[in-house]
Design an enzyme around this catalytic site. Sequence first.
Site, short mmCIF file in Angstrom:
data_model
loop_
_atom_site.label_atom_id
_atom_site.label_comp_id
_atom_site.label_asym_id
_atom_site.label_seq_id
_atom_site.Cartn_x
_atom_site.Cartn_y
_atom_site.Cartn_z
N SER A 113 28.17 19.94 16.37
CA SER A 113 27.67 20.71 17.51
C SER A 113 28.85 21.42 18.13
O SER A 113 29.82 20.78 18.54
CB SER A 113 27.00 19.80 18.54
OG SER A 113 26.71 20.53 19.72
N ARG A 114 28.79 22.76 18.20
CA ARG A 114 29.93 23.51 18.73
C ARG A 114 29.95 23.50 20.25
O ARG A 114 30.87 24.04 20.86
CB ARG A 114 29.91 24.94 18.18
CG ARG A 114 30.05 24.97 16.68
CD ARG A 114 30.25 26.34 16.09
NE ARG A 114 30.26 26.25 14.64
CZ ARG A 114 29.25 26.58 13.85
NH1 ARG A 114 28.13 27.03 14.39
NH2 ARG A 114 29.33 26.46 12.55
N VAL A 115 28.92 22.91 20.86
CA VAL A 115 28.91 22.75 22.32
C VAL A 115 29.56 21.42 22.68
O VAL A 115 30.26 21.28 23.67
CB VAL A 115 27.48 22.86 22.88
CG1 VAL A 115 27.45 22.54 24.36
CG2 VAL A 115 26.93 24.25 22.63
N THR A 144 24.17 30.13 14.29
CA THR A 144 23.85 29.04 15.22
C THR A 144 25.11 28.38 15.78
O THR A 144 26.23 28.65 15.35
CB THR A 144 22.97 27.99 14.51
OG1 THR A 144 23.56 27.65 13.25
CG2 THR A 144 21.58 28.54 14.27
#
Length: 513
Positions: A364-366, A338
Amino acid sequence: MSIKAEEISALIKQQLESYKDEISVEETGTVTYVGDGVARAHGLNNALQGELLLFDNGVYGMVQNLESSDVGIVVLGDFTGITEGDSVKRTGRIMEVPVGDQLIGRVVNPLGRPIDGKGDISTDKTRPIEHKAPGVMERQGVSEPLQTGIKAIDALVPIGRGQRELIIGDRKTGKSSIAIDTIINQKGQNMICIYVAIGQKASTVRAQVSTLEKFGAMDYTIVVTASPSEPAPMLYVAPYAGAAMGEEFMHNGKHVLIVYDDLTKQADAYRELSLILRRAPGREAYPGDIFYTHSRLLERAAKLSDELGGGSMTALPVIETKAGDVSAYIPTNVISITDGQIFLNSDSFYSGIRPAMDAGTSVSRVGGDAQIKAMKKVAGTLRLDLSAYRELESFAQFGSDLDAATKARLDRGARTVEVLKQGLHESVPVAKEVIILFALTHGHLDKLEIEDVLRYQNELFDYMDASHQDLEDTITKTGNLPEGDSLETAIAEFDATFQPTAKADNTAADTAD
């Protein structure tokens, strides 16, 4: 009486003209074993992986194992009516489910059959449950926010359309509540939601559906459910069926949110199937391809390129941990697949901090790409403030003498925690989230008592609705903060009218003692 050759010739021609090539050859096999949702059959030498098979009693099965002498079949339905010696035939079709707008507002099983008592679903569209995920060049970067209506998530671990954000935590820490609240907040957001309940009690699913109906969310939601009483194959197939339903909308340029609640139970069902099929067990008895089972499912979530319509499917998989152990096999697998995780802490949950999100572990990697500009500006320092507060808090309890700067950081941190608290099914529009976080980061809450913070927030929202609706509209429409000091001025005006809770005067009581 003699028959002329011409008559015979004419009769043969007539028969040939009316002849239709309707001869069909079906490959059938014989059931050699059945039990626990799994069957074995001999004689299906040309069967394909994932192909649908039909048993004598009308129940379908799906080819799962291809072996030298027989095939392993997962039975998609009631296997008690199948016995050894029954015949099973190939259909030439792979496993597929009905898709389309007709499913919206319905509760269906993993085969797409309605179980809500509202009649049949009339759709002639189907999609295979297994489908190759979009390739690199078919995607585009995640840049459009998916607002959850939950302040802690939208500010600290923002989710974008097309992202895969894991919700992970122990049992009874509010994982499903976050997913349901996110679905409720999609009302009017041009989003179709799919809630896949895997291994959840029928009464629990009924309660979730009632909640969605109460808030009008079933108008844009499909619920796919496989209860614990159903055979393991149904629990295994359920998330793939939900993904196929979502892909139909995504490939038509629409936006989809899909919740897999939860993949731990799907992994357990797959382990059960694999062990009965005598596949070699690996770590924790899971089969060797358990990672692939989840990766090929979650990779189907994507933001498609503009050439393909620009549709998106956002996945919120749920994983249950035991005693907060995120290093177990299934949690580490799904974390690596994810684009971030929302980790729910049981200690925070039981101490009244809800949602019980652990700001240090959640990520959150976004990141900011999934936030509007206004949120990015007001929430930029929140994570650091919270981390510093947690560190200082642990040290402060050992000593009473604190300098002014440390005390100020502790006070700001305590108010940040209070602001990020949120009740069940109390979604907050993004403009209001920005306003309260702006007030927090600009020091308007620093002089308040902790118990006044949530009352201050609610009264501020009412004041802005009544007197400064234009500022909220600006944030909603443009995604930016209003120009100049208009927001600062409006909040200062409200501060002048806010009445703090009067402190109880205990002086007289102390004197009497």
